[in-house]
Design an enzyme around this catalytic site. Structure first.
Site, PDB file in Angstrom:
ATOM      1  N   GLY A 183       0.871  -1.234   0.017  1.00  0.00           N
ATOM      2  CA  GLY A 183       0.073   0.109   0.032  1.00  0.00           C
ATOM      3  C   GLY A 183       1.017   1.227  -0.103  1.00  0.00           C
ATOM      4  N   SER A 217       0.769  -3.818   5.109  1.00  0.00           N
ATOM      5  CA  SER A 217       1.340  -4.369   6.451  1.00  0.00           C
ATOM      6  C   SER A 217       1.326  -2.937   7.383  1.00  0.00           C
ATOM      7  CB  SER A 217       2.682  -4.775   6.213  1.00  0.00           C
ATOM      8  OG  SER A 217       3.263  -4.821   7.654  1.00  0.00           O
ATOM      9  N   VAL A 229       9.862   8.018   0.611  1.00  0.00           N
ATOM     10  CA  VAL A 229      10.345   9.476  -0.319  1.00  0.00           C
ATOM     11  C   VAL A 229       9.627   9.095  -1.745  1.00  0.00           C
ATOM     12  CG1 VAL A 229      12.695   9.382   0.690  1.00  0.00           C
ATOM     13  CG2 VAL A 229      12.331   7.740  -0.829  1.00  0.00           C
ATOM     14  N   LYS A 287       5.926  21.869 -10.240  1.00  0.00           N
ATOM     15  CA  LYS A 287       7.818  21.579 -10.665  1.00  0.00           C
ATOM     16  C   LYS A 287       7.500  21.770 -12.108  1.00  0.00           C
ATOM     17  CE  LYS A 287      10.461  17.752 -11.484  1.00  0.00           C
ATOM     18  NZ  LYS A 287      10.869  16.528 -11.241  1.00  0.00           N
ATOM     19  N   PRO A 325      13.884  21.755 -18.440  1.00  0.00           N
ATOM     20  CA  PRO A 325      12.304  22.170 -18.230  1.00  0.00           C
ATOM     21  C   PRO A 325      11.444  21.058 -18.841  1.00  0.00           C
ATOM     22  CG  PRO A 325      13.630  23.332 -20.057  1.00  0.00           C
ATOM     23  CD  PRO A 325      14.545  22.308 -19.364  1.00  0.00           C
ATOM     24  N   LEU A 362       8.872  -0.359  -6.929  1.00  0.00           N
ATOM     25  CA  LEU A 362      10.088  -0.504  -6.949  1.00  0.00           C
ATOM     26  C   LEU A 362      10.465  -2.410  -6.946  1.00  0.00           C
ATOM     27  CD1 LEU A 362      10.557   1.447  -3.624  1.00  0.00           C
ATOM     28  CD2 LEU A 362      11.351   2.028  -5.748  1.00  0.00           C
ATOM     29  N   THR A 368      11.831   9.487 -11.847  1.00  0.00           N
ATOM     30  CA  THR A 368      11.052   8.309 -12.983  1.00  0.00           C
ATOM     31  C   THR A 368      10.555   7.225 -12.158  1.00  0.00           C
ATOM     32  OG1 THR A 368      13.585   7.527 -13.182  1.00  0.00           O
ATOM     33  CG2 THR A 368      12.689   8.973 -14.873  1.00  0.00           C
ATOM     34  N   GLY A 369      10.734   7.301 -10.838  1.00  0.00           N
ATOM     35  CA  GLY A 369      10.059   6.169 -10.115  1.00  0.00           C
ATOM     36  C   GLY A 369       8.585   6.138 -10.092  1.00  0.00           C
TER      37      GLY A 369
HETATM   38  P1  FAD Z   1       6.901   1.046  -0.654  1.00  0.00           P
HETATM   39  O1  FAD Z   1       6.762   2.365  -0.618  1.00  0.00           O
HETATM   40  O2  FAD Z   1       8.427   0.363  -0.317  1.00  0.00           O
HETATM   41  O3  FAD Z   1       5.868   0.253  -0.358  1.00  0.00           O
HETATM   42  C1  FAD Z   1       5.820  -1.149  -0.133  1.00  0.00           C
HETATM   43  C2  FAD Z   1       4.458  -1.556   0.412  1.00  0.00           C
HETATM   44  O4  FAD Z   1       4.604  -3.079   0.711  1.00  0.00           O
HETATM   45  C3  FAD Z   1       4.151  -0.984   1.930  1.00  0.00           C
HETATM   46  O5  FAD Z   1       2.924  -0.787   1.811  1.00  0.00           O
HETATM   47  C4  FAD Z   1       4.261  -2.308   2.732  1.00  0.00           C
HETATM   48  O6  FAD Z   1       3.678  -2.116   3.997  1.00  0.00           O
HETATM   49  C5  FAD Z   1       3.801  -3.466   1.757  1.00  0.00           C
HETATM   50  N1  FAD Z   1       4.455  -4.651   2.109  1.00  0.00           N
HETATM   51  C6  FAD Z   1       5.940  -5.346   2.260  1.00  0.00           C
HETATM   52  N2  FAD Z   1       5.962  -6.308   2.761  1.00  0.00           N
HETATM   53  C7  FAD Z   1       4.643  -6.763   3.041  1.00  0.00           C
HETATM   54  C8  FAD Z   1       3.670  -7.763   3.618  1.00  0.00           C
HETATM   55  N3  FAD Z   1       4.780  -8.980   3.865  1.00  0.00           N
HETATM   56  N4  FAD Z   1       2.622  -7.973   3.802  1.00  0.00           N
HETATM   57  C9  FAD Z   1       1.703  -6.915   3.377  1.00  0.00           C
HETATM   58  N5  FAD Z   1       2.455  -5.659   2.861  1.00  0.00           N
HETATM   59  C10 FAD Z   1       3.866  -5.608   2.677  1.00  0.00           C
HETATM   60  N6  FAD Z   1      10.251   8.405  -7.507  1.00  0.00           N
HETATM   61  C11 FAD Z   1       9.738   9.547  -8.165  1.00  0.00           C
HETATM   62  O7  FAD Z   1       8.860   9.311  -8.929  1.00  0.00           O
HETATM   63  N7  FAD Z   1      10.030  10.727  -7.424  1.00  0.00           N
HETATM   64  C12 FAD Z   1      11.287  10.794  -6.794  1.00  0.00           C
HETATM   65  O8  FAD Z   1      11.551  11.917  -6.469  1.00  0.00           O
HETATM   66  C13 FAD Z   1      11.674   9.711  -6.052  1.00  0.00           C
HETATM   67  N8  FAD Z   1      12.523   9.686  -5.286  1.00  0.00           N
HETATM   68  C14 FAD Z   1      13.127   8.743  -4.751  1.00  0.00           C
HETATM   69  C15 FAD Z   1      14.268   8.505  -3.693  1.00  0.00           C
HETATM   70  C16 FAD Z   1      14.653   7.542  -2.964  1.00  0.00           C
HETATM   71  C17 FAD Z   1      15.993   7.550  -2.183  1.00  0.00           C
HETATM   72  C18 FAD Z   1      14.251   6.260  -3.635  1.00  0.00           C
HETATM   73  C19 FAD Z   1      14.568   5.075  -2.882  1.00  0.00           C
HETATM   74  C20 FAD Z   1      13.270   6.164  -4.327  1.00  0.00           C
HETATM   75  C21 FAD Z   1      12.649   7.260  -4.667  1.00  0.00           C
HETATM   76  N9  FAD Z   1      11.372   7.496  -5.737  1.00  0.00           N
HETATM   77  C22 FAD Z   1      11.233   8.618  -6.484  1.00  0.00           C
HETATM   78  C23 FAD Z   1      10.958   6.036  -6.095  1.00  0.00           C
HETATM   79  C24 FAD Z   1       9.475   6.006  -5.339  1.00  0.00           C
HETATM   80  O9  FAD Z   1       9.903   6.239  -3.911  1.00  0.00           O
HETATM   81  C25 FAD Z   1       8.846   4.784  -5.438  1.00  0.00           C
HETATM   82  O10 FAD Z   1       8.641   4.535  -6.743  1.00  0.00           O
HETATM   83  C26 FAD Z   1       7.424   4.748  -4.842  1.00  0.00           C
HETATM   84  O11 FAD Z   1       7.527   5.152  -3.528  1.00  0.00           O
HETATM   85  C27 FAD Z   1       6.752   3.366  -4.830  1.00  0.00           C
HETATM   86  O12 FAD Z   1       7.087   2.557  -3.901  1.00  0.00           O
HETATM   87  P2  FAD Z   1       6.412   1.215  -3.756  1.00  0.00           P
HETATM   88  O13 FAD Z   1       5.257   1.752  -3.480  1.00  0.00           O
HETATM   89  O14 FAD Z   1       7.049   0.328  -4.826  1.00  0.00           O
HETATM   90  O15 FAD Z   1       7.000   0.446  -2.457  1.00  0.00           O
END
Ligand code: FAD
Length: 534
Positions: A25, A51, A59, A90, A108, A366, A377-378
């Site tokens: 989430g 979770s 971030v 932005k 830009p 991720l 780009t994430g």
């Molecule tokens: P997460 O945010 O890690 O979420 C994982 C989810 O999985 C959580 O809800 C957790 O509770 C759940 N989970 C894990 N294990 C379990 C389990 N066993 N059972 C149930 N749930 C579970 N992107 C941009 O576009 N712009 C930016 O400026 C940018 N800056 C960044 C800077 C850094 C340093 C990093 C590392 C990344 C950055 N990104 C950026 C990328 C961006 O943060 C991610 O693409 C975005 O937040 C998506 O993350 P996610 O949802 O894939 O993972």
């Protein structure tokens, strides 16, 4: 037709993909759920399980201009979601010190113009009006320097219904130019946690089931497909399609289905980050309408201004500095405002899953792939993936073709962005320590090496950049090449024999337009202060 415990009608049609279980989430999980429900309504059944124990990455707050289409798809206007997420505008990425200390340039969100079939960058190389390529070729660079909002105080966009009379002095002809609302696209900064919360409400209001629980096991059936995920307190969750949004853990895609991860580490060595959320007093400190990337000894620091705070962090390579040293550098960079703020240290997994869609599981966010956040780009990867998953949504398990097409599209986007990011480091003129010296000698993707050789003779165009869609048009490559300044680029020889009066007139038009807009538009602080005052 059956009715489940929640009183919801479900269609029993074996073999059809109807039940989607999203595990995770964070930004990826909730963007996926809300997009799917916006696309298919109650015709599919979406459950998000997240979770309470495992946090989100915390971030990811700067975006790419395409993000506007995400909100449009959800039929949300800026006033629906921006205040709830402390969002700002932005217009660009501002790069500081990549060439030498004290230098800055912008990448830009504005298309690069052309005159007589040659891009303005080419004309600029032949006869630079000033030393600022970005300011001469783009209106947005001046708006960023002056910290302007892209909207007037009455909410009108700078290019909305914009009509301009252009006079060509060489022919004394006037042309009426009408912009369609896309001349100056822009993106947003927002608080990631607030966006996830906003999208949770959006999704659950539209029928998405939300379960807060830990997934403890991923159970495969006899065909090696995911049959169900086991949760700690809600039993088993069955589905036809599982979306792995568990972040770097990639519990379903990489762990349960054992899909290999292809590392980009050899070409992009930054593998760590330390982040701070610094309080900001909007009445006293400027809200720059851009993300800033400031080069450092072993990487770079991002600065993302939000209404409520500054999001900042140091992205670095653990081969060149330690977490303690990186945190110290970041705190010094921020100054006293960082004093009582807790640091978030993050280990980054750089690269992509070999395939993002395997059997009945798709990794989004991720878990699918990540390159360092240099060009934000994430979230673009997430948005692109969910657009593709709707486009290639499977009828059932046998849709191998759709899976292959999806995987190809995802791989192209991530590989293309990797090339673009590598160019920033190879192109950066600074080579004042081992970290920056090594950026010039490290392995780079073969295809990029070949392209750079071409760009030395001809600025990047559609024919010479990464050939598959990856969100970055040729003008972006022009910005980075000319901005970072380490690779010598020359103008097309044809321009020495060409009549340059139209190009000179175009540079002048951009200068005048920028001057006019800077005079007319409020600063971003003034704009949001007025919005808050109602
Ligand atoms: P997460 O945010 O890690 O979420 C994982 C989810 O999985 C959580 O809800 C957790 O509770 C759940 N989970 C894990 N294990 C379990 C389990 N066993 N059972 C149930 N749930 C579970 N992107 C941009 O576009 N712009 C930016 O400026 C940018 N800056 C960044 C800077 C850094 C340093 C990093 C590392 C990344 C950055 N990104 C950026 C990328 C961006 O943060 C991610 O693409 C975005 O937040 C998506 O993350 P996610 O949802 O894939 O993972």
């Amino acid at each position: 037709m059956t009715v489940d415990g929640a009183g919801k009608q479900r269609t029993n049609d074996p073999g059809k993909t109807k039940r989607v279980v999203v595990v995770g989430g964070g930004t990826a999980g909730w963007m996926t759920a809300s997009y799917l429900v916006a696309a298919f309504g109650e015709r599919i059944d979406v459950t998000v399980v997240e979770s309470a124990r495992v946090g989100t990455i915390g971030v990811g707050e700067a975006t790419f201009s395409d993000i506007r289409h995400f909100f449009e798809f959800l039929k949300l206007s800026e006033s629906d979601w921006m205040p709830a997420c402390n969002a700002t505008y932005k217009l660009a990425v501002r790069f500081e010190n990549w060439r030498e200390p004290g230098h800055h340039f912008y990448h830009p969100f504005e298309q690069l113009g052309s005159v007589d079939g040659f891009p303005l960058s080419d004309w600029w190389l032949r006869n630079p009006t000033t030393s600022r390529f970005d300011k001469d070729c783009f209106v947005m660079a001046s708006l960023c320097d002056a910290e302007r909002s892209p909207r007037y105080l009455d909410g009108k966009l700078i290019d909305q219904g914009f009509v301009e009379q252009q006079r060509d002095e060489t022919t004394a002809r006037s042309t009426i130019v009408e912009y369609q609302g896309t001349q100056f696209p822009y993106a947003y900064h927002f608080e990631a946690a607030l966006l996830a919360k906003f999208l949770t409400t959006y999704s659950t209001d539209r029928g998405v089931r939300h379960i807060v629980d830990d997934v403890t096991d991923v159970v495969l059936d006899e065909d090696g497909y995911i049959g169900h995920v086991q949760t700690a307190e809600h039993g088993r969750l069955e589905g036809d399609l599982f979306v792995d949004c568990t972040g770097f853990r990639a519990l379903l895609l990489n762990k349960a289905l054992e899909e290999p991860f292809v590392s980009y580490q050899d070409t992009l060595p930054n593998d760590s980050a330390v982040a701070l959320q610094v309080p900001l007093d909007m009445d006293r400190e400027p809200l720059r309408p851009c993300t800033t990337a400031t080069a450092q000894e072993a990487g770079w620091i991002w600065t993302i201004p939000l209404i409520s705070r500054i999001g900042t962090g140091y992205v670095y390579s653990a081969d060149y500095t330690t977490p303690e040293e990186a945190e110290r550098t970041l705190r010094e960079f921020v100054g006293p405002a960082a004093q009582d703020v807790e640091a978030n240290h993050i280990k980054m997994r750089i690269g992509r899953s070999r395939r993002s869609w395997v059997k009945n599981c798709v990794g989004i966010g991720l878990s699918s792939g990540f390159v360092e956040p240099l060009e934000s780009t994430g979230i673009f990867f997430i948005h692109h993936a969910i657009e593709q998953i709707v486009k290639y949504f499977p009828a059932g398990r046998d849709d191998h073709r759709l899976r292959d097409l999806y995987n190809e599209s995802i791989a192209h986007v991530q590989d293309g962005v990797r090339e673009f990011l590598v160019l920033h480091y190879v192109g950066a003129k600074r080579a004042d320590n081992q970290y920056w010296k090594d950026t010039k000698t490290r392995t780079i993707p073969d295809t990029l090496a070949e392209r750079i050789e071409n760009w030395k003779y001809k600025v990047p165009d559609a024919q010479t950049v990464f050939p598959h869609y990856h969100g970055l048009p040729p003008y972006s490559y022009n910005c980075i090449l000319l901005g970072t300044g380490g690779i010598e680029v020359r103008h097309s020889p044809a321009l020495d024999m060409a009549d340059d009066r139209a190009a000179i007139a175009e540079f002048e038009r951009i200068r005048l337009k920028a001057e006019k807009l800077v005079a007319e538009l409020p600063t971003q602080n003034e704009y949001f202060a007025a919005m808050r005052a109602g």
